[in-house]
Scaffold this motif. Sequence first.
Motif, PDB file in Angstrom:
ATOM      1  N   GLY A  85      19.561  35.314  65.094  1.00  0.00           N
ATOM      2  CA  GLY A  85      20.738  36.172  65.231  1.00  0.00           C
ATOM      3  C   GLY A  85      21.318  36.099  66.641  1.00  0.00           C
ATOM      4  N   ASP A  86      20.443  35.886  67.624  1.00  0.00           N
ATOM      5  CA  ASP A  86      20.907  35.847  69.004  1.00  0.00           C
ATOM      6  C   ASP A  86      21.928  34.732  69.222  1.00  0.00           C
ATOM      7  N   ALA A 185      20.809  43.343  62.001  1.00  0.00           N
ATOM      8  CA  ALA A 185      19.451  42.793  62.140  1.00  0.00           C
ATOM      9  C   ALA A 185      18.412  43.614  61.370  1.00  0.00           C
ATOM     10  N   SER A 215      14.353  37.258  61.136  1.00  0.00           N
ATOM     11  CA  SER A 215      13.298  37.634  62.089  1.00  0.00           C
ATOM     12  C   SER A 215      12.591  38.924  61.698  1.00  0.00           C
ATOM     13  N   LYS A 216      13.343  39.934  61.262  1.00  0.00           N
ATOM     14  CA  LYS A 216      12.749  41.241  61.011  1.00  0.00           C
ATOM     15  C   LYS A 216      12.400  41.393  59.524  1.00  0.00           C
ATOM     16  N   ARG A 224      13.281  31.457  64.139  1.00  0.00           N
ATOM     17  CA  ARG A 224      14.623  31.422  64.711  1.00  0.00           C
ATOM     18  C   ARG A 224      15.682  31.018  63.677  1.00  0.00           C
TER      19      ARG A 224
HETATM   20  C1  LIG Z   1      16.228  41.271  66.542  1.00  0.00           C
HETATM   21  C2  LIG Z   1      17.649  41.531  66.797  1.00  0.00           C
HETATM   22  C3  LIG Z   1      18.644  40.554  66.623  1.00  0.00           C
HETATM   23  C4  LIG Z   1      18.417  39.136  66.216  1.00  0.00           C
HETATM   24  O1  LIG Z   1      17.226  38.611  66.603  1.00  0.00           O
HETATM   25  P1  LIG Z   1      16.890  37.095  66.274  1.00  0.00           P
HETATM   26  O2  LIG Z   1      15.409  37.054  66.369  1.00  0.00           O
HETATM   27  O3  LIG Z   1      17.573  36.262  67.321  1.00  0.00           O
HETATM   28  O4  LIG Z   1      17.394  36.791  64.917  1.00  0.00           O
HETATM   29  C5  LIG Z   1      19.949  40.923  66.821  1.00  0.00           C
HETATM   30  N1  LIG Z   1      20.269  42.163  67.189  1.00  0.00           N
HETATM   31  C6  LIG Z   1      19.351  43.118  67.376  1.00  0.00           C
HETATM   32  C7  LIG Z   1      19.787  44.485  67.750  1.00  0.00           C
HETATM   33  C8  LIG Z   1      18.014  42.829  67.200  1.00  0.00           C
HETATM   34  O5  LIG Z   1      17.102  43.782  67.423  1.00  0.00           O
END
Ligand SMILES: *Cc1c(COP(=O)(O)O)cnc(C)c1O
Length: 363
Positions: A85-86, A185, A215-216, A224
């Motif tokens: 997501g990042d 997320a 990820s979650k 990733r």
């Molecule tokens: C975990 C998270 C993401 C995305 O994380 P990735 O591991 O890069 O997919 C995006 N926004 C928030 C607020 C998060 O906590």
Amino acid sequence: MSYERDNVRRMAGYVYGEQPQDPDTVKLNTNENPYPPSPAVADVIRSFDVDTLRRYPPATADPFRRLVAERFGVATDQVVATNGGDEALRLAITTFVDPGATFGTTEPGYSLCPVLANAQDCAVIRLELGPDWSLPCDFAGRMNAAGARLTCLVNPHAPSGALVDAATIAGVAEELDGVLLVDEAYVDFVDPDLGHDLTTLLASNDNVLLLRTLSKGYSLAGLRVGFLLGAANLVDPILTKTRDSYNVDTLAQVVAEAAFGDRGYAERGWRAVREERRRLAVALDKLGFAVPDSQSNFVLAEAPPDVSAHALFMRLRERGIVVRHFDTPRLANCLRITVGTAWENEVLLTAIGEVMRGPRCNS
Ligand SMILES: *Cc1c(COP(=O)(O)O)cnc(C)c1O
């Protein structure tokens, strides 16, 4: 001699959550899923043909995108797969916010966003959330007045866990002049009884992007893989121009397909997290903490007035239990606690009870 761009020299980097190496640590600080990924993940990795790594991956991850499109009832050209997501956040900023223009978000919010905006040399406007973590009044109007080209809302919100309902988000999208990115997320952990669903906005609003991650909800933070959903006019420039040409590697694509495909397994995990979340919130409330309703896989616990959250954080750490403490005025007396397994939550609650009964925890 410094060779960096001025904005890069001036900016600070993202502060990562601690990743302790000791396997006995009860790690409740970075909102990872407490359960392992689907058994389909282990199967696909075991049978993975290593020779395929000679070749480049499917450039736009089409098999995975088709799976995602089908799940959400959108067209494949409304989906772009990303390296977590990042990366999706970075791509949205690079694609929609000119250097010198404004990026909007909330305070508190996801602390990575301002870092990414600084790297793009954007101005950042952060509007303070209300006392109950709701959006401030005239949120969209104030973003428009500030000239925000892209506005990011984390929903359910981190670190509070609060959920803004779909009608409110729709109103914001309607009124914003720029793009609205809703960072979902944690949306997999929302109570299904609420019927919360923003994907219906995609058909009616050509300025809405939804961010999702494996990820979650799918226990794959180490893999990733994330994706954006949106109107094709928003997705296309990312898919065809600003993204790295092979941004999701071959192994990540097949693993993501396997995990995302086994929805039943993931859903059982989401339900278990919701049950533990409730138990944790009730137990913390009994210990005197104020815990706002969380629709996420963490809770924000405000310590009772005579207890220092930072001292408690340190005492827990000495016992091998790691939670998150934010040193900002608004969050200084709170701990953000990831919902762990039943056993981890029990260890945490027992430790908090013992620390609070011990010598006063107010240093
Ligand atoms: C975990 C998270 C993401 C995305 O994380 P990735 O591991 O890069 O997919 C995006 N926004 C928030 C607020 C998060 O906590």
